[in-house]
Design an enzyme around this catalytic site. Structure first.
Site, short mmCIF file in Angstrom:
data_model
loop_
_atom_site.label_atom_id
_atom_site.label_comp_id
_atom_site.label_asym_id
_atom_site.label_seq_id
_atom_site.Cartn_x
_atom_site.Cartn_y
_atom_site.Cartn_z
N LYS B 80 41.80 62.36 73.51
CA LYS B 80 41.26 60.99 73.53
C LYS B 80 42.21 60.07 74.29
CE LYS B 80 39.36 57.56 70.28
NZ LYS B 80 39.13 57.25 68.84
N SER B 155 34.23 56.18 67.60
CA SER B 155 34.70 55.87 68.92
C SER B 155 35.13 57.07 69.75
CB SER B 155 35.89 54.90 68.82
OG SER B 155 37.01 55.54 68.22
N SER B 179 35.61 57.49 63.23
CA SER B 179 35.58 57.74 64.67
C SER B 179 35.78 59.19 65.08
CB SER B 179 36.63 56.88 65.38
OG SER B 179 36.20 55.56 65.48
#
Lengths: 95, 489
Positions: B80, B155, B179
């Site tokens: 990420k 997310s 997330s």
């Protein structure tokens, strides 16, 4: 509760975020809506309940007071928008 | 020499690498080719790291040859773009950090590199991890591989989408309110949020420091166990990491579902839950029961219904403090044509942050401002105590708590992006777990009209092994984790 445009501008000033007039209007509505949803918390009895800041509170985490290698100024300043010698340059605070 | 099946798990690749069936370089080259081919459809990555990946692959091949390889050596992994990577742009999907090149790796990436894993790129996310759809990215939204007109969740949507699409067997995300778990559910894969303090946050771009953890996405429990094992443990650079030994996370696999005490709180099955999702979860509960698990529907988590407002006070408050550092002075986006220091800072932040980030900074600043601190922030922290106590009590007599992960399957791009409250409701079932700090996992348990459904399991602090054990046991008696979306392109 409805936030006025002046209140939104005041919070924006505290947060140092420049907002357009459109944003002030939109955020006023959206934040008011969100804050309305927070009112349910007032119905929960928290008399005598201590606050939790962090789930598994650790206490007094200490490390040896020893020097360690650090980054060279050139590396640290690599991402600085404005640089002068080994300093970050900023606009003057006083006239 | 067998051809490379890019839908294989990391442990299957590892066996082939050890057997010499193919090299990490060959695997990495094939992976990168596939990722680049999928990218126009998915937009799962912000930055690809081809050159570095091939270097790491060669180093991994040397370790494999020398017999010093571990389970992740030579395995392609997506990371990420909230995790700092030395020498590689780390953007947090924000205009504010576009072009920002960290001078160090975060601890998790450092450990990932030490394991010999091959980092293939930095994945897309909602700006500063604030969002549930990956639509709040300065680099455009990521698409769900099961239906490209739908969101992958967020997310950590890029990390979830690339694993679901068969691009990489493993990736890393972060979870502040769901997330990792919510995109795992919406993309039909496994996602694990570790216990608060289990994994170092050093070098992870900070959003809400008392809530967030880094964790793995994978297609099965064994791979998640390997990745969690590689990144977990005390870090002297993050004093909130807990001095709890890191076990072999496959230790719960032998136990299976027999005798497992599962608590099912009815309050998590209320009116917001989609009927078809509810049905999938019920079928999964039945499957666990018929394989020996003891289901108890008489458990109460009454304060969990207050978790959403608690979260939307605490997380933005912490965010407003954490994001104060983006002032255009030291690094990042900078407006330099203002007339004063204060004006330049305000313009930098006004133009550098996207709408959701500004919304949360404003909300947090308001909640912490004079006259409101006790009414909002302090009150939320007290309710947080109640939520945590209820989880502790429920898990005294149960091994895990089972709930839906998300109230619906993947929704359409654009459907909720302008309605913050509707977007926030996506995390109704995942947020209480961050508030309490416990570990949580989402595993695939069904398909509704071709879209994946996930169920969430919540465990006792530092008992991730139990969650992975249930995931493994459930995977032995069902095949939802083996379902794949239709091939792209």
């Amino acid at each position: 509760m409805a936030l006025s445009a002046d209140e939104v501008r005041y919070i924006a000033k505290l947060a140092r975020v420049a907002l357009t007039d459109d944003e002030v209007a939109r955020l006023g509505d959206q934040l008011s809506n969100i804050l309305d949803n927070f009112q349910m918390l007032n119905e929960i009895d928290t008399e005598g309940v201590p606050p939790t800041a962090q789930s598994f509170a650790l206490h007094n985490v200490a490390r040896a007071d020893a020097t360690r290698p650090s980054f060279a100024p050139d590396e640290v300043l690599k991402n600085a928008p404005r640089r002068e010698d080994d300093y970050i340059r900023v606009r003057g605070v006083l006239d | 020499m067998p051809s490379i099946d890019l839908n294989a798990t990391a442990h299957e690749h590892a066996a082939h690498l050890r057997a010499g069936d193919y090299t990490s370089r060959a695997l990495t080259e094939a992976t990168l080719a596939l990722l680049h081919a999928q990218e126009p459809a998915l937009n799962a990555y912000i930055t690809f790291t081809d050159a570095l990946a091939l270097e790491e692959a060669d180093a991994a091949d040397a370790r494999l040859k020398a017999g010093t390889a571990g389970p992740l050596t030579g395995i392609p992994v997506g990371v990420k773009d909230l995790l700092s990577t030395r020498g590689i742009q780390t953007t947090a999907a924000s205009k504010m950090l576009t072009g920002f090149v960290p001078i160090m790796d975060c601890t998790v990436v450092e450990r990932l590199k030490a394991s010999g894993a091959v980092i293939v790129g930095k994945t897309n996310l909602d700006e500063f991890a604030m969002g549930s759809s990956t639509e709040h990215s300065a680099f455009g939204p990521t698409h769900n591989p099961w239906d490209l007109s739908r969101v992958p969740g967020g997310s950590s949507g890029g990390s979830a989408a690339t694993v679901a699409a068969g691009g990489v067997p493993l990736s890393l995300g972060t979870d502040t309110g769901g997330s990792i778990r919510q995109p795992a559910a919406l993309c039909g894969i496994l996602g694990l949020k570790p216990t608060y303090g289990r994994v170092s946050r050093f070098g992870v771009v900070a959003f809400a420091s008392s809530l967030e953890q880094v964790g793995p996405f994978s297609r099965d429990a064994e791979d998640a166990a390997s990745l969690l094992g590689a990144i977990a443990g005390v870090d002297p650079l993050d004093s909130t990491t807990a001095p709890v030994p890191v076990p072999d996370y496959t230790e719960g696999f032998a136990r299976g579902l027999e005798g497992l005490r599962i608590g099912v709180p009815e309050s998590f099955f209320g009116s917001g839950l989609d009927d078809a999702v509810r049905q999938s979860i019920e079928v999964a509960i039945d499957a666990m029961a018929s394989n020996g698990a003891i289901i108890d529907r008489d458990i109460a988590l009454p304060s969990a219904s207050a978790a959403l407002p608690v979260y939307y006070i605490i997380a933005p408050s912490e965010a407003s403090a954490n994001l104060a550092r983006y002032d255009g002075v030291k690094y990042g986006f900078s407006v330099t044509d203002g007339t004063s220091v204060e004006e330049e800072m305000a313009l930098t932040r006004g133009r550098g942050f996207g709408p959701e980030v500004k919304r949360r900074i404003m909300l947090g600043t308001y909640a912490l401002s004079a006259g409101y601190y006790d009414a909002y922030y302090r009150k939320a922290q007290r309710v947080r105590t109640l939520i945590k106590r209820e989880f502790d009590a429920a898990l005294e007599s149960h091994d895990v708590i089972l709930t839906p992960t998300s109230p619906t399957t993947a929704f359409r791009l654009g459907e909720k992006v302008d309605d913050p409250l509707a977007m926030y409701l996506n995390d109704l079932y995942t947020i209480p777990v961050n508030i309490a700090g416990n570990p949580g996992i989402s595993i695939p348990c069904g398909l509704v009209e071709g879209l994946p459904v996930g169920l969430q399991l919540i465990g006792r602090p530092f008992e991730e092994s139990t969650l992975l054990g249930v995931a493994h046991g459930y995977g032995q008696v069902t095949d939802w984790h083996q379902r794949r979306p239709p091939a792209l392109g």
